[in-house]
Motif scaffolding. Structure first.
Motif, mmCIF file in Angstrom:
data_model
loop_
_atom_site.group_PDB
_atom_site.id
_atom_site.type_symbol
_atom_site.label_atom_id
_atom_site.label_comp_id
_atom_site.label_asym_id
_atom_site.label_seq_id
_atom_site.Cartn_x
_atom_site.Cartn_y
_atom_site.Cartn_z
ATOM 1 N N SER A 192 91.283 55.542 58.022
ATOM 2 C CA SER A 192 91.120 54.462 58.995
ATOM 3 C C SER A 192 90.481 53.222 58.394
ATOM 4 C CB SER A 192 90.283 54.944 60.188
ATOM 5 O OG SER A 192 88.977 55.302 59.768
ATOM 6 N N SER A 193 89.844 53.350 57.229
ATOM 7 C CA SER A 193 89.237 52.182 56.590
ATOM 8 C C SER A 193 90.063 51.660 55.422
ATOM 9 C CB SER A 193 87.815 52.499 56.126
ATOM 10 O OG SER A 193 87.806 53.481 55.106
ATOM 11 N N ILE A 194 91.230 52.265 55.163
ATOM 12 C CA ILE A 194 92.140 51.733 54.148
ATOM 13 C C ILE A 194 92.983 50.646 54.798
ATOM 14 C CG2 ILE A 194 94.018 52.245 52.554
ATOM 15 C CD1 ILE A 194 93.000 55.095 52.368
ATOM 16 N N ARG A 195 92.896 49.446 54.290
ATOM 17 C CA ARG A 195 93.569 48.307 54.906
ATOM 18 C C ARG A 195 94.977 48.137 54.330
ATOM 19 N NH1 ARG A 195 90.709 43.020 54.382
ATOM 20 N NH2 ARG A 195 91.530 42.610 56.460
ATOM 21 N N VAL A 196 95.983 48.298 55.182
ATOM 22 C CA VAL A 196 97.377 48.021 54.839
ATOM 23 C C VAL A 196 97.857 47.036 55.891
ATOM 24 C CG1 VAL A 196 99.661 48.987 54.427
ATOM 25 C CG2 VAL A 196 97.626 50.339 53.885
ATOM 26 N N VAL B 46 91.052 56.808 48.662
ATOM 27 C CA VAL B 46 89.822 56.979 49.429
ATOM 28 C C VAL B 46 89.439 55.666 50.091
ATOM 29 C CG1 VAL B 46 87.401 57.683 49.371
ATOM 30 C CG2 VAL B 46 89.052 58.740 47.789
ATOM 31 N N GLY B 47 89.413 55.655 51.424
ATOM 32 C CA GLY B 47 88.891 54.500 52.141
ATOM 33 C C GLY B 47 87.383 54.445 52.003
ATOM 34 N N LEU B 48 86.843 53.243 51.800
ATOM 35 C CA LEU B 48 85.421 53.093 51.491
ATOM 36 C C LEU B 48 84.548 52.914 52.720
ATOM 37 C CD1 LEU B 48 85.739 50.862 48.304
ATOM 38 C CD2 LEU B 48 85.471 53.348 48.452
ATOM 39 N N GLY B 49 85.159 52.898 53.906
ATOM 40 C CA GLY B 49 84.363 52.788 55.116
ATOM 41 C C GLY B 49 83.884 51.368 55.354
#
Length: 550
Positions: free
Chosen positions: A209-213, A262-265
């Motif tokens: 949910s924190s990976i921006r596409v 890995v999404g970094l939050g």
């Protein structure tokens, strides 16, 4: 040259808010003393610096510096670091973005004729003779050798040339990592020795949910933009920063495949340790005056690191990241930056966060004294179908972080960069490096940490973090990754502005037989050499050369 020196003892005030472990070693004070400086002259084209990234060859004591403005590689003789000398310049035929050196082989990342074209890696010996040239992906932005020298990894950022709405297509190449197998003599390398690690939505994701596409009309592969790479001590794994995507890709080098994204939050600026100055015009009743006003706000930071480096503690790998932040601005098709004051905010959602007034009135969030001037993204925060935003997200964390090898957060420096600069260099607080621009960056990424280097001195591991806007270098003892300790801050602005790249030279490689820190500044077009001095009563410690273990 008479050296400029700042010494910071490990005093009680430096430890406030930092957990103290009973078994931890006592921190040691170190000093950074400027011993040399090189000026490459003024740039003739805006946004094309003459010093940006450099690499050091310990055998010849030569420093290789990319000169984007003049499309060349500048070679400096550093045998006497107090007086760096330009030994030669090598024309490259294109814009260089990065340089790396291993065992006398110099690799330079060069853009194509257009940044969306395929780029190249040009190989030279330490004397500047061209040895080979290989094609890599679009916009090679950074490259690094693995510790064993077997692999050269290239971060192909693949930035778009434009974002346009249908029916006009975007010009947006795929981001990727080129992996060059260096097992043969460099002169014998061919395109068959180059493999490409690509991106797809099938790669396993953590914290997705924190990976921006979010690029309009972009595929997953086109949206990923590799920025920076660090490699494990055993040369098997790489961690690739995807800055605009707020993510890190974990890469298996031998198979050239990403095993995980890995999404970094996000960073909660309502927490006590995560304050920020959110306005460049925060003097009530004034339309232009700024002030130091560091406080909590209902804002979430998108970490979006730039530089990354790996080190080990007791056999475990940790990742250090400088949380600069970045946004995409490609008018007329797309621009994500907007002032918070220009958005419509959901009153109920912000009341639930403790801020019920979302007006432009004196106490309202959208007032310029408060959050009205803050640069936020319009791609996050509107969680329902209406026009109101329920959350605000800002680019960058204004901090440095330490994460485990799996990307999970261990430590973040919170608001300490702003607190320290407010105390130590108040006239330069959130500036462009001069008093005349005081507070002008508070509304947009603050001190903007970008450059990063790690190095061991007297058996302790240190992180050196460059603040691109305020200028200067923050130094932390990171021997305990869960409880870093602030050591010192040195700022040479306005003489040297915008640190972009940094190199730690360990004492066994140093021409002075003492550790050095080399800082490249992209606005002032200068390179500054600092000698790192340890406590006078410290015994000489050969552990200094084992920089990947603490």
């Amino acid at each position: 040259m008479e050296g400029r020196q700042i010494v910071a003892a490990a005093c009680l005030s430096c430890l406030i808010g930092t957990p103290i472990l009973a078994a931890a070693k006592e921190p040691k004070s170190i000093a950074l003393t400027e011993i040399g400086r090189y000026s490459a002259g003024a740039s003739t084209v805006a946004d094309e610096p003459r010093t940006e990234i450099a690499a050091f060859d310990p055998a010849t004591k030569r420093l290789f510096s990319v000169n984007l403005n003049l499309r060349r590689l500048d070679v400096l003789d550093l045998n006497n670091p107090a007086s760096p000398v330009l030994a030669q310049s090598v024309l490259l035929g294109g814009k260089p973005n990065s340089v790396a050196v291993h065992d006398g082989i110099v690799a330079v990342a060069v853009e194509g004729a257009q940044k969306t074209d395929l780029g190249s890696v040009q190989f030279f010996n330490a004397s500047g003779a061209l040895l080979n040239k290989l094609t890599v992906g679009a916009l090679p932005d950074m490259l690094t050798f693995s510790p064993d020298g077997r692999w050269l990894l290239v971060a192909n950022e693949g930035e778009p040339g434009s974002y346009n709405n249908d029916p006009v297509p975007s010009v947006d190449p795929e981001g990727s990592v080129s992996i060059i197998d260096m097992k043969r003599d460099v002169t014998s390398l061919t395109q068959f020795d180059v493999r490409t690690a690509t991106f797809s939505p099938t790669i396993p994701q953590v914290n997705p949910s924190s990976i921006r596409v979010y690029g309009p009309n972009a595929t997953f592969a086109k949206d990923m933009e590799p920025e920076y790479i660090t490699v494990s001590h055993d040369s098997k794994t790489a961690w690739v920063v995807l800055q605009e995507n707020n993510a890190v890709g974990i890469l298996d080098i031998k198979s050239a495949t990403f095993t995980k994204l890995v999404g970094l939050g996000f960073k909660d600026h309502k927490l006590a340790a995560n304050k920020l100055d959110a306005s460049d015009r925060d003097v009530p009743g004034s339309s232009n005056d700024g002030a130091i006003n560091i406080r909590n706000w209902p804002v979430f930071g998108i970490y979006e690191p730039d530089a990354i480096a790996a080190y080990r503690v007791k056999g475990d790998t940790y990742l250090v990241m400088a949380n600069e932040g970045d946004t995409r601005d490609y008018p007329p098709g797309f621009s994500e930056e907007v002032r918070a004051g220009a958005l419509s905010l959901d009153a109920a959602a912000f009341a639930a966060q403790g801020y019920p007034d979302v007006s432009t009135g004196a106490a309202g969030l959208r007032n310029n004294d408060n959050l009205g001037r803050l640069t936020v993204t319009n791609t996050l925060g509107n969680t329902d179908t209406d026009a109101d935003f329920e959350r605000l997200y800002v680019p960058g964390g204004r901090s440095f972080s330490i994460r485990r090898a799996d990307g999970s957060l261990v430590f973040d420096s919170g608001d300490e960069f702003e607190q320290r600069t407010a105390s130590l260099v108040p006239a330069l607080f959130n500036s462009q490096g001069d008093a005349g621009s005081f507070d002008t960056r508070s509304d947009n990424k603050g001190p903007e940490p970008e450059a990063l280097a790690l190095g061991k001195v007297s058996g302790r591991m240190y992180a050196f973090i460059g603040l691109e806007r305020t200028g200067g270098v923050m130094v932390y003892d990171i021997s305990d990754p869960k409880a870093p300790i602030f050591i010192t801050y040195v700022n040479t602005a306005p003489t040297d502005l915008a640190p972009e790249g940094m190199i730690f030279i360990k004492k066994s490689h140093s021409p002075t037989h003492k550790p050095l820190l080399v800082v490249s500044h992209e606005v002032s077009n200068t390179i500054t050499i600092f000698e790192i001095q340890k406590d006078a009563d410290d015994d000489d410690n050969e552990q200094d050369d084992d920089e990947d273990e603490a």
